[in-house]
Design a protein around this motif. Structure first.
Motif, PDB file in Angstrom:
ATOM      1  N   THR A 117     -40.101  32.738  26.581  1.00  6.01           N
ATOM      2  CA  THR A 117     -40.447  32.779  27.375  1.00  6.01           C
ATOM      3  C   THR A 117     -40.475  34.566  28.606  1.00  6.01           C
ATOM      4  N   GLN A 118     -39.407  35.307  27.993  1.00  2.69           N
ATOM      5  CA  GLN A 118     -39.791  36.735  29.376  1.00  2.69           C
ATOM      6  C   GLN A 118     -40.974  37.205  28.385  1.00  2.69           C
ATOM      7  N   LEU A 119     -40.953  36.549  27.305  1.00  4.16           N
ATOM      8  CA  LEU A 119     -41.747  37.670  26.735  1.00  4.16           C
ATOM      9  C   LEU A 119     -42.773  37.025  26.497  1.00  4.16           C
ATOM     10  N   GLY A 120     -43.035  36.165  27.176  1.00  4.98           N
ATOM     11  CA  GLY A 120     -44.848  35.595  27.886  1.00  4.98           C
ATOM     12  C   GLY A 120     -44.898  34.667  26.409  1.00  4.98           C
ATOM     13  N   GLY A 121     -44.282  34.443  25.139  1.00  9.65           N
ATOM     14  CA  GLY A 121     -44.603  33.631  24.095  1.00  9.65           C
ATOM     15  C   GLY A 121     -44.326  32.514  24.495  1.00  9.65           C
ATOM     16  N   ALA A 122     -44.453  30.967  23.277  1.00  6.79           N
ATOM     17  CA  ALA A 122     -44.359  29.930  23.937  1.00  6.79           C
ATOM     18  C   ALA A 122     -43.198  29.891  22.988  1.00  6.79           C
ATOM     19  N   PRO A 123     -41.772  29.119  23.092  1.00  4.24           N
ATOM     20  CA  PRO A 123     -40.825  29.118  22.472  1.00  4.24           C
ATOM     21  C   PRO A 123     -40.689  27.559  21.901  1.00  4.24           C
ATOM     22  N   VAL A 124     -40.920  28.103  19.968  1.00  4.16           N
ATOM     23  CA  VAL A 124     -41.529  26.472  19.478  1.00  4.16           C
ATOM     24  C   VAL A 124     -39.830  25.358  20.011  1.00  4.16           C
ATOM     25  N   ALA A 125     -40.378  24.192  20.623  1.00  2.35           N
ATOM     26  CA  ALA A 125     -39.049  23.225  20.501  1.00  2.35           C
ATOM     27  C   ALA A 125     -38.322  22.462  19.419  1.00  2.35           C
ATOM     28  N   GLU A 126     -37.156  21.501  19.845  1.00  2.00           N
ATOM     29  CA  GLU A 126     -36.639  21.254  18.814  1.00  2.00           C
ATOM     30  C   GLU A 126     -37.751  19.971  17.913  1.00  2.00           C
ATOM     31  N   GLN A 127     -37.198  19.509  16.489  1.00  2.00           N
ATOM     32  CA  GLN A 127     -38.060  18.497  15.953  1.00  2.00           C
ATOM     33  C   GLN A 127     -37.541  17.582  15.563  1.00  2.00           C
ATOM     34  N   VAL A 128     -37.767  16.857  15.017  1.00  2.00           N
ATOM     35  CA  VAL A 128     -36.875  14.983  14.407  1.00  2.00           C
ATOM     36  C   VAL A 128     -36.457  15.818  12.883  1.00  2.00           C
ATOM     37  N   GLU A 200     -26.317  40.615   0.957  1.00  2.00           N
ATOM     38  CA  GLU A 200     -26.578  39.569   0.969  1.00  2.00           C
ATOM     39  C   GLU A 200     -27.975  39.469   0.238  1.00  2.00           C
ATOM     40  N   THR A 201     -28.595  38.318   0.326  1.00  2.00           N
ATOM     41  CA  THR A 201     -29.721  37.931  -0.646  1.00  2.00           C
ATOM     42  C   THR A 201     -31.466  37.483   0.720  1.00  2.00           C
ATOM     43  N   PRO A 202     -31.612  38.583   1.219  1.00  2.00           N
ATOM     44  CA  PRO A 202     -33.155  38.772   1.867  1.00  2.00           C
ATOM     45  C   PRO A 202     -34.008  37.084   1.489  1.00  2.00           C
ATOM     46  N   LEU A 203     -35.072  36.502   1.779  1.00  2.00           N
ATOM     47  CA  LEU A 203     -35.542  35.893   1.309  1.00  2.00           C
ATOM     48  C   LEU A 203     -36.733  35.930   2.275  1.00  2.00           C
ATOM     49  N   THR A 204     -37.712  35.595   1.859  1.00  2.00           N
ATOM     50  CA  THR A 204     -39.313  35.411   2.683  1.00  2.00           C
ATOM     51  C   THR A 204     -39.263  34.166   3.680  1.00  2.00           C
ATOM     52  N   MET A 205     -40.553  34.005   4.292  1.00  2.00           N
ATOM     53  CA  MET A 205     -40.220  32.683   5.146  1.00  2.00           C
ATOM     54  C   MET A 205     -40.693  31.466   4.102  1.00  2.00           C
ATOM     55  N   ALA A 206     -41.601  31.708   2.519  1.00  2.00           N
ATOM     56  CA  ALA A 206     -42.032  30.962   2.062  1.00  2.00           C
ATOM     57  C   ALA A 206     -40.634  29.936   1.374  1.00  2.00           C
ATOM     58  N   GLU A 207     -39.927  30.849   1.098  1.00  2.28           N
ATOM     59  CA  GLU A 207     -38.911  30.466   0.264  1.00  2.28           C
ATOM     60  C   GLU A 207     -37.248  30.326   1.668  1.00  2.28           C
ATOM     61  N   VAL A 208     -37.499  30.042   2.938  1.00  2.00           N
ATOM     62  CA  VAL A 208     -36.722  29.673   3.331  1.00  2.00           C
ATOM     63  C   VAL A 208     -36.914  28.406   3.425  1.00  2.00           C
ATOM     64  N   LEU A 209     -38.514  27.953   3.512  1.00  2.00           N
ATOM     65  CA  LEU A 209     -38.737  26.925   3.882  1.00  2.00           C
ATOM     66  C   LEU A 209     -38.404  25.843   2.757  1.00  2.00           C
ATOM     67  N   GLU A 210     -38.495  26.363   1.458  1.00  4.32           N
ATOM     68  CA  GLU A 210     -37.978  25.536   0.699  1.00  4.32           C
ATOM     69  C   GLU A 210     -36.866  24.467   0.714  1.00  4.32           C
ATOM     70  N   ILE A 211     -36.012  25.497   0.936  1.00  8.23           N
ATOM     71  CA  ILE A 211     -35.145  25.272   1.385  1.00  8.23           C
ATOM     72  C   ILE A 211     -34.551  24.399   3.131  1.00  8.23           C
ATOM     73  N   ALA A 212     -35.054  24.395   3.763  1.00  4.73           N
ATOM     74  CA  ALA A 212     -34.837  23.777   4.893  1.00  4.73           C
ATOM     75  C   ALA A 212     -35.746  22.728   5.033  1.00  4.73           C
ATOM     76  N   GLY A 213     -36.979  23.108   4.580  1.00  2.65           N
ATOM     77  CA  GLY A 213     -38.149  22.110   4.878  1.00  2.65           C
ATOM     78  C   GLY A 213     -37.756  20.287   4.744  1.00  2.65           C
ATOM     79  N   PRO A 214     -36.665  20.175   3.675  1.00 10.05           N
ATOM     80  CA  PRO A 214     -37.069  18.476   3.195  1.00 10.05           C
ATOM     81  C   PRO A 214     -35.599  17.814   4.326  1.00 10.05           C
ATOM     82  N   PHE A 215     -35.564  18.905   5.381  1.00  7.74           N
ATOM     83  CA  PHE A 215     -34.615  18.527   6.823  1.00  7.74           C
ATOM     84  C   PHE A 215     -35.398  18.383   7.910  1.00  7.74           C
ATOM     85  N   PHE A 216     -36.632  18.125   7.962  1.00 10.19           N
ATOM     86  CA  PHE A 216     -38.114  18.679   8.398  1.00 10.19           C
ATOM     87  C   PHE A 216     -38.070  16.546   8.348  1.00 10.19           C
ATOM     88  N   ALA A 217     -38.047  16.002   9.466  1.00  5.06           N
ATOM     89  CA  ALA A 217     -38.193  14.268   9.080  1.00  5.06           C
ATOM     90  C   ALA A 217     -39.672  14.421   8.926  1.00  5.06           C
TER      91      ALA A 217
END
Lengths: 217, 174
Positions: A117-128, A200-217
Motif C-alpha cells: 500500500t505504501q508503495l502505491g500498489g494494490a495488495p492482493v486479498a485473501e482468497q477462498v 534450499e531449492t528455489p522454485l519458479t512461480m509455475a512450480e510453486v503454483l503446481e503445489i499451492a494451486g490445489p488449495f485455492f477453492a
C-alpha cells in the motif's frame, strides 16, 4: 493484468491440468526441477530458477509473497484449534508452537499489505481456500503445514532475485528465514529430517503454483 | 582475523568471503566437537541418539557450504579465506550445543544482512539465500534443543558485519 490476477488465472489453469491428470489430492510433493537450470555450471548445488520474467516490479514480487502468506495464515487460523497435537520432541506444546506460526504468518500478511500500500500498489486479498483434506486428520494437517512452509521457502528463494530495492530484499530475507524455521520444525513433527539438504531449492512461480494451486477453492 | 569491521562490501567476492569466514568457523566447530563427543556421550548426557545424527548432518552441510563458497570465490578470481584457529570455550555437551545455537542464529542474521550486497548478482544472491535458509533450519532445531522457541520472532533479526564480528570474533584465536 495484475500479478495476483495472473496468479489466480494460472491457478485455475493449473487446477484444470492437474484435475485431468487426477493429481489434485496428491500434489503435495515438490515439483521436479524441470525448469531449473544450473547457473554456476561446476557447482551443481547452486541452482537459480531460470524463468521467463515472472515479475515486472518489486510490487509484483511482494504480491506474490502476499498471496502465499494469505494462504498460510488462513490455513493456521482456521485449523490450529481443530486438534490437540500433543508435545514435541523438545518437550514443548505443539499447539503453542503452531499458534506462534499462525501469528507469524498473520504478521507477514500485515507487513506485506502495508508495504504494498505504501508503495502505491494494490495488495492482493485473501482468497477462498480448500483445506478439507488437510483438516481431516492430525497427520494431514501437519503434512500440509510442512508442505506449505517448505514451498514458501522455495518460493521466496526463487523470487528474491527479482527484487531491486535493497531494503525490500532484506525484509524478504527476514521473512524467508522464519519460513525456513517453521519448515524445520514441521519436518521434525512429521518425523522427517528438519534440514534434508545442504541447500534450499528455489522454485519458479509455475512450480510453486503446481503445489499451492490445489488449495485455492 | 578475517572478518573486517565494516558495514558494506566492495565486491561480490568480498560478500562470499565474509560468508566463507563464518562457514569455516561453523564447520570446524562441528568437526572438532563431534570428534570429541560420540553418540554414547550424547545419550549419556540425556539426548536422544538422533541428536548426534542430526549434528553430523549439520556438520556435513557446513562442509558443503565451505567447499561451495571456496569453489565459487576461486572461479570468480578471488582468494578464498582459509580456516583460522578457534576456541569455542565449551567443556561439555550442553555447552557444545549452546554454542551451536549461538553460531547458527548468528549465521542466519549474517547472511540476511549481507544479501543486499548481492542484489545485482542474481545467481550469487539466490545461492546465498539457499544457504541462509538451511542455517535457519539448523537454528530452529538448536533453539528447540536448548529449550527455546524454534522461531522466536515473526521477522528474523538482521545483523551487520560489525554486529556479527562482535559475536563471532571472540571465538577466533588467530
Amino acid at each position: 493484468m495484475q500479478i495476483h490476477e495472473r496468479l489466480l488465472a494460472e491457478v485455475s489453469a493449473e487446477r484444470r491440468r492437474l484435475s485431468r491428470r487426477g493429481m489434485l489430492s496428491g500434489s503435495l510433493k515438490l515439483a521436479g526441477g524441470a525448469a531449473i537450470a544450473l547457473s554456476l555450471s561446476n557447482v551443481p548445488a547452486l541452482r537459480t530458477p531460470v524463468a521467463a520474467q515472472d515479475f515486472a516490479s518489486d510490487l509484483d514480487v511482494l504480491n506474490y509473497a502476499l498471496t502465499l502468506e494469505h494462504l498460510e495464515y488462513a490455513f493456521y487460523r482456521d485449523g490450529v484449534g481443530l486438534f490437540d497435537f500433543g508435545t514435541d520432541g523438545f518437550g514443548q506444546s505443539i499447539n503453542d508452537n503452531l499458534a506462534a506460526v499462525r501469528d507469524h504468518e498473520g504478521a507477514h500478511v500485515t507487513t506485506l499489505t502495508d508495504t504494498i500500500t505504501q508503495l502505491g500498489g494494490a495488495p492482493v486479498a485473501e482468497q477462498v481456500y480448500n483445506f478439507t483434506d488437510a483438516y481431516a486428520s492430525v497427520d494431514g494437517f501437519i503434512a500440509t503445514a510442512a508442505a506449505l512452509e517448505n514451498t514458501g521457502v522455495s518460493a521466496y528463494d526463487g523470487a528474491a532475485q527479482f527484487i531491486t530495492d535493497p531494503g525490500l530484499l532484506t525484509a524478504a530475507g527476514s521473512i524467508v528465514a522464519v519460513e525456513a524455521r517453521h519448515a524445520s520444525y514441521l519436518n521434525l513433527i512429521l518425523n522427517e529430517v528438519p534440514f534434508p539438504a545442504s541447500f534450499e531449492t528455489p522454485l519458479t512461480m509455475a512450480e510453486v503454483l503446481e503445489i499451492a494451486g490445489p488449495f485455492f477453492a | 582475523m578475517t572478518i573486517r569491521a565494516q558495514t558494506t562490501f566492495e565486491e561480490p567476492v568480498d560478500v562470499l568471503n565474509y560468508a566463507l569466514t563464518l562457514e569455516h568457523l561453523e564447520y570446524s566447530f562441528y568437526r572438532d566437537g563431534l570428534e570429541q563427543f560420540a553418540e554414547e556421550d550424547f545419550v549419556d548426557a540425556g539426548y536422544a541418539a538422533v541428536v548426534h545424527e542430526y549434528f553430523g548432518a549439520i556438520r556435513d552441510h557446513e562442509l558443503e557450504h565451505v567447499e561451495t563458497l571456496t569453489t565459487v570465490i576461486t572461479d570468480l578470481g578471488g582468494e578464498p579465506v582459509e580456516e583460522a584457529e578457534y576456541d569455542f570455550g565449551y567443556t561439555d555437551i550442553a555447552g557444545f550445543i549452546g554454542v551451536a545455537q549461538a553460531l547458527e542464529n548468528t549465521g542466519v542474521s549474517a547472511y540476511q544482512g549481507a544479501a543486499q550486497f548481492l542484489i545485482d548478482e542474481d545467481a550469487l544472491l539466490t545461492a546465498a539465500l539457499t544457504i541462509h535458509g538451511v542455517e535457519a533450519r539448523h537454528a530452529a532445531y538448536l533453539n528447540g534443543l536448548n529449550g527455546a522457541s524454534p522461531f522466536p520472532d515473526a521477522v528474523n533479526p538482521t545483523l551487520t558485519p560489525d554486529e556479527v564480528l562482535a559475536i563471532a570474533g571472540p571465538f577466533i584465536v588467530s
